[in-house]
Design an enzyme around this catalytic site. Sequence first.
Site, short mmCIF file in Angstrom:
data_model
loop_
_atom_site.label_atom_id
_atom_site.label_comp_id
_atom_site.label_asym_id
_atom_site.label_seq_id
_atom_site.Cartn_x
_atom_site.Cartn_y
_atom_site.Cartn_z
N CYS A 126 0.85 -1.22 0.00
CA CYS A 126 0.00 0.00 0.00
C CYS A 126 0.87 1.25 0.00
O CYS A 126 0.42 2.32 -0.40
CB CYS A 126 -0.94 -0.01 1.20
N ASN A 136 13.92 11.05 13.70
CA ASN A 136 13.48 11.40 12.34
C ASN A 136 14.32 10.70 11.26
O ASN A 136 15.40 11.18 10.93
CB ASN A 136 13.51 12.92 12.17
N LEU A 179 10.00 16.48 6.10
CA LEU A 179 10.85 17.58 5.63
C LEU A 179 11.83 17.17 4.54
O LEU A 179 11.91 17.85 3.50
CB LEU A 179 11.62 18.19 6.81
N TYR A 216 -1.58 8.89 15.16
CA TYR A 216 -0.39 8.08 14.85
C TYR A 216 0.42 7.85 16.13
O TYR A 216 0.74 6.72 16.48
CB TYR A 216 0.48 8.78 13.80
N SER A 225 8.20 5.08 17.98
CA SER A 225 8.50 6.41 17.45
C SER A 225 8.68 7.42 18.57
O SER A 225 8.10 7.29 19.65
CB SER A 225 7.34 6.85 16.54
N LYS A 231 1.27 4.29 18.56
CA LYS A 231 2.59 3.81 19.00
C LYS A 231 2.61 3.65 20.52
O LYS A 231 3.20 2.72 21.06
CB LYS A 231 3.69 4.77 18.53
#
Length: 346
Positions: A36, A181, A202, A152, A127, A156
């Site tokens: 996906c 990140n 970013l 999200y 995360s 986690k």
Amino acid sequence: MTKKILVTGGMGYIGSHTVVELLQHGYEVVIADNLCNANISVLECMSTITQKRPTFYNIDVCDKEALSYLFEKEKPLDAVIHFAAHKAVAESVQKPLKYFYNNILPLLNLLECMLVADCSNIVFSSSATVYGDPDGLPVKETTAFKKALSAYGSTKQIGEDMLEKTSAAENIKVISLRYFNPVGAHESALIGELPLGTPNNLMPYITQTAIGKIKQLTVYGNDYDTADGTCIRDYIHVVDLAKAHVKSCERMLEDKMESRYEVFNIGTGIGCSVLELINSFETENKVQLNYTIGPRRAGDAAAIYADVSKANTVLQWRAEKNIRDMVKDSWRWEMKLHNAIPQKTT
Ligand code: WQD
């Protein structure tokens, strides 16, 4: 005896880099991925890099029946690395149910299949978002969670809680890796981040602006309480991140864990602002970036970076690549994607 690892989401950005490292460290790899957010071409690229071929199942980990079939067919599996999840923070704010369904149900299915198949080791893709907007910096693994800023982040936090409680009651050992990140790409430029549509993060915004796919980059706010007013993050090269997963498998399979549930921050421990990243990108790649300063983005923490001493000492893992490597590898990958390999300079 060669150890066999199931990697869910192994065709994705971090998953594919981890599969490469696992294969190069002598593991046998089985991938479960529904494509996906990944392209089937990644399979060939991983084989080109490693000269080895992982076994690939095109399945959705939400599909318990398909997952049970895989566990039956591939047993014994020595460990699972679970990447398969949606990860667009902004989208999760708009579509929380999509994220709760897709990021929680697979973990439930996996744990139930692991118990049936007597597979007792799992590495979980967690995360830095579990910390929310932290009070103190750098964040340690013992830093208390603040309220997650997105669905999200909630998934986690919930995932870690499910795993911690299951490890206390069942024959399952867990290592949760809290990524900061992830950026960069494999030096071969055969695998890298493949954002579908408009990127969320970013670095792909920077590289797509530099290559001309996006007209102008907007820096989301320069009025934060930081040295240059822009947000600070702990950027970690995806290859370093991949190696942390190999270290985690080794730790589990060599029975070195000190408890049944362990957590590690995976970052460089160095904060880098948006403008610092942009400046490094321009300097290292000798390109001028078209950017403007815009309003803040809702939900952004002003600054977050990791205390990585536990990963360095206990996991025996340390980031080897720096910001210059990250911006160079990201740019090389973007140019490869657009077949714009720079002319050889004489
Ligand atoms: C970084 C900084 C933006 C785009 C998220 C997840 C995290 C992890 C990485 C999975 C912020 C600024 C961004 C742009 C900008 N993913 N920015 N202009 O939000 O720190 O972290 O992705 O685990 O869990 O939370 O990453 O790359 O979106 O933003 O100024 O066009 O860049 O405001 O300060 P983030 P990001």
